[in-house]
Design an enzyme around this catalytic site. Structure first.
Site, short mmCIF file in Angstrom:
data_model
loop_
_atom_site.label_atom_id
_atom_site.label_comp_id
_atom_site.label_asym_id
_atom_site.label_seq_id
_atom_site.Cartn_x
_atom_site.Cartn_y
_atom_site.Cartn_z
N LYS A 34 -48.24 41.77 -0.83
CA LYS A 34 -49.54 42.30 -1.22
C LYS A 34 -49.37 43.52 -2.11
CE LYS A 34 -49.86 45.05 3.02
NZ LYS A 34 -50.64 45.38 4.23
N TYR A 254 -50.93 74.29 -16.08
CA TYR A 254 -52.34 74.59 -15.87
C TYR A 254 -52.53 75.55 -14.71
CZ TYR A 254 -53.69 70.75 -18.99
OH TYR A 254 -53.87 69.95 -20.08
#
Length: 358
Positions: A34, A254
């Site tokens: 999956k 940042y």
């Protein structure tokens, strides 16, 4: 110089499967693929392993149909069952097996008009309390499924451990005992052991097992997979795209959240949250550069991360960086981040290049 690249090893994948076979030699195997085979590429994984496993497990019908479209003919099991009665004819035509875990699914099966019966695995809630029929409802469901002409006569039984990685807990043994009691005297194959059960609870190796994360060479615990003899199938790499002198007292990235205490060199690596590398991670998260561990400093950007290489480094633009792999176990990275290895692998975006290697 390459951008973010996931190198996927077929040799490691086959090695891990052989190790799993050795741990549970008497059990058939449903390989869990999956979520794009936990980020490893479902077509590659399924085609590589089809001769070594007895079936595949997926979470969505779309995943099952992808496997069929790629020529996979082994049994495929829908681990959560079908979401709509409209899926049932598709399931029947494509020889897909399904879990049944609730009354709505049972009623849909009873009312459907199908070209052929489908193989059903009854999911029993033994203590996860997520999906599954209650222990006192098992006999009722078995009777109704056996009477349903749309259900193959070979019923299977499945459950799931919730604490298989907690070796000091008796809850896994309690769940196993409940499962064995609920299925006692009933004809049909049983499956309860996923990765943790396979590694740590040999009594749970029943007729079937379903390896997930250990198949990809990753431990279901914080313990590095190498201690279990597993080899990481994925190595996530990128490259240094800049090496810059950096003054003491100056920030990086940042928000200026990290400030260097001394003069150093900062490396800029071509990977970021646009590639699925988590943004909110602590300073000091490790990466591997030229034979050593160096820390991430400053905020992760969309396309870049920055690391403190040290003033005396000889690293240069174009050098390979390993974000996780054999040299730097993903379990170590995940633990530092406060995340799961599962999350890291499945978060990778399509922008990450994939290379299939031996």
């Amino acid at each position: 110089m390459k951008p973010a690249t996931a190198k996927i090893s077929s040799v490691a994948l086959k090695h891990n499967l052989e190790l799993i076979h050795q741990k549970a030699p008497g059990s058939k195997m449903i390989a869990i693929v999956k979520a794009n085979a936990y980020g490893h590429g479902v077509e590659f994984v399924a085609s590589t392993l089809e001769e070594q496993v007895d079936g595949f497990g997926v979470a969505r019908i779309e995943e099952a149909l992808t496997l069929r479209s790629k020529g996979i003919i082994k049994p495929i099991l829908l681990l959560e069952g079908f979401f709509s009665a409209k899926d049932l004819p598709i399931i029947a035509v494509n020889n897909i097996q399904t879990v049944v875990h609730n009354r709505e699914q049972l009623e849909a099966l009873k009312q459907a008009k199908l070209p052929n019966p489908v193989k059903v695995w009854l999911k029993i809630d033994t203590g996860m309390h997520r999906l599954g029929v209650a222990l006192d409802e098992v006999d009722e469901y078995v009777d109704e499924l056996k009477k349903c002409p749309n259900v193959d006569s070979q019923l299977g039984f499945v459950s799931h451990f919730s604490r298989a990685d907690e070796l000091d807990s008796d809850y896994t043994q309690i769940q196993l005992n409940r499962f064995l009691q609920a299925t006692a005297g009933k004809a049909g194959a049983r499956c309860i052991a996923a990765s943790g059960g396979i590694l740590f609870w040999p009594d749970s190796h029943l007729e079937w097992i379903r390896p997930g994360i250990i198949m990809y060479g990753v431990s279901p615990t914080d313990t590095p997979s190498s201690e279990f003899g597993l080899i990481p199938v994925m190595t996530l790499t990128s490259s240094l795209i800049a090496v810059r002198r950096h003054k003491a007292g100056e920030p990086v990235g940042y928000g200026g959240t990290w400030v260097s205490e001394k003069e150093t060199k900062i490396g800029v690596i071509a990977i970021g949250y646009g590639d699925g590398y988590p943004r909110n991670i602590p300073d000091g998260t490790p990466v591997y550069v030229n034979g050593r561990i160096v820390p991430i400093v400053g905020r992760v950007s969309m396309d870049m991360i920055t690391v403190d290489l040290g003033m005396d480094c000889t690293d240069k633009v174009g050098d390979e960086v390993i974000l996780w792999g054999k040299e730097l176990p993903i379990e170590t990275v995940a633990k530092h981040m406060g995340m799961l290895s599962y999350e890291l692998m499945t978060k990778l975006t399509p922008r990450v290049l994939t290379e299939y290697v031996d």
